[in-house]
Scaffold this active site. Structure first.
Site, PDB file in Angstrom:
ATOM      1  N   ASP A 246      -0.300   5.163   0.920  1.00  0.00           N
ATOM      2  CA  ASP A 246      -0.545   6.176   1.955  1.00  0.00           C
ATOM      3  C   ASP A 246      -0.452   5.564   3.350  1.00  0.00           C
ATOM      4  O   ASP A 246      -1.067   4.538   3.639  1.00  0.00           O
ATOM      5  CB  ASP A 246      -1.918   6.799   1.760  1.00  0.00           C
ATOM      6  CG  ASP A 246      -2.006   7.631   0.492  1.00  0.00           C
ATOM      7  OD1 ASP A 246      -2.628   8.700   0.525  1.00  0.00           O
ATOM      8  OD2 ASP A 246      -1.438   7.209  -0.544  1.00  0.00           O
TER       9      ASP A 246
ATOM     10  N   ASP B 103       0.864  -1.180   0.000  1.00  0.00           N
ATOM     11  CA  ASP B 103       0.000   0.000   0.000  1.00  0.00           C
ATOM     12  C   ASP B 103       0.905   1.236   0.000  1.00  0.00           C
ATOM     13  O   ASP B 103       2.112   1.134   0.239  1.00  0.00           O
ATOM     14  CB  ASP B 103      -0.883  -0.049   1.256  1.00  0.00           C
ATOM     15  CG  ASP B 103      -1.682   1.206   1.459  1.00  0.00           C
ATOM     16  OD1 ASP B 103      -2.314   1.677   0.500  1.00  0.00           O
ATOM     17  OD2 ASP B 103      -1.668   1.742   2.588  1.00  0.00           O
TER      18      ASP B 103
END
Length: 324
Positions: free
Chosen positions: A120, A118
């Site tokens: 953020d 991922d």
């Protein structure tokens, strides 16, 4: 080269050097008869340390994960010659652990595979949509929605579209300005370099935005990167995204594609509910300061915000000459 950890059920712990002895003692107490013996640990960056144990069986791994999910380092630091020893707050928060089955340990030693992360609050320190919203004075409002979405309390696609809608009319130049202010999480570059040195690839899949991710991917030498696309018209954001939404199912789909439909082993890495499928469909999954929904399904967690610790949790050495 990595110190070979035998393909047996294994627990690995990483902590700041000043707390490694405490972590080792407490894990030994916590896991008790689940442990067969301590084994050689992978080499870390100088300010970190690692410990590793062989577990009695793959069934013991499940029990170990349950016990370790609520574990904190509770006693003070050991004596150190450092002039600035870690404080008590550090002891209570900074640690990383993973519990792997024998099959997973064998996979991490394969000559090819993929780390899929991922972006953020995982690969980078920030939440990009909140940085964009700050330019129109709505950072706190958007952050509250983001937090609920990452906890799994809101439908991700619906919440994304609602948050992007408030950006309507924002100057498109803001995207570049925000991109320049994103900060990779400490150790990100070293993790990617370590993976590449082993023949593995590193990818990013994000519920954020491709216009931010592309320059980041180039900076970190990622092998691929997928995210949502912010729509721009007449040099302004329209408040919409175009194309398929990168939700939890899409993250798992891209991970599978990057691993030749799961023919290669993969590690999923994330922090929120949108990463659940990414972790649970991979060979193994780690949560970086994960929300409760992700923590419950991860094979290990890092409260220590150091992505080079991920390499150690896989049983990989971080070569001294690679350190930055």
């Amino acid at each position: 080269m990595s110190i070979p950890l035998s393909a047996s059920p294994t627990v690995i712990v990483v902590a700041p050097q000043g707390f490694l002895a405490s972590a080792r003692r407490q894990v030994a107490d916590l896991l008790g008869s689940l442990i067969v013996q301590e084994k050689p640990a992978p080499r870390t960056a100088p300010d970190l340390g690692a410990a590793a144990w062989t577990l009695a069986s793959n069934n013991a791994v499940t029990v170990a994960r349950t016990r370790l999910r609520d574990w904190v380092i509770t006693d003070g630091p050991v004596q150190t010659t450092d002039t600035e020893a870690p404080d008590r707050e550090t002891a209570d928060t900074e640690r990383a652990w993973a519990a792997w089955t024998s099959e997973q340990m064998a996979a991490w030693n394969e000559p090819a595979g993929a780390i899929v992360t991922d972006v953020d609050s995982t690969l980078i320190e920030q939440e990009v949509i909140e940085m964009l919203a700050a330019h129109i004075g709505l950072e706190e409002q958007v952050a509250a929605v983001t937090e609920r979405a990452m906890r799994g309390e809101l439908d991700f696609e619906q919440s994304l579209r609602e948050r992007v809608a408030v950006l309507k009319g924002l100057d498109a130049q803001t995207i570049e300005d925000v991109s320049e202010k994103t900060t990779p999480t400490a150790g990100a570059q070293l993790l990617i370099e370590t993976a590449h040195a082993r023949g593995w690839k590193a990818y990013a899949v994000s519920g954020g935005f491709q216009q931010i991710l592309d320059p980041l991917a180039a900076r970190l030498n990622l092998d691929g990167a997928i995210a949502n696309h912010l729509e721009v018209n007449d040099a302004e954001l329209t408040g919409r995204v175009t194309g398929p939404i990168i939700d939890r199912q899409a993250k798992a789909k891209h991970r599978a594609q990057w691993t030749s439909n799961n023919q290669l082993p993969s590690l999923g890495l994330g922090d929120g509910a949108n990463d659940i499928d990414l972790l649970t469909t991979a060979t193994g999954g780690l949560g970086l300061q994960p929300k409760p929904a992700l923590k419950a399904v991860a094979d290990g967690t890092l409260s220590l915000r150091r992505l080079d610790a991920v390499a150690a949790l896989l049983g990989w050495d971080v070569a001294t000459e690679q350190q930055h």
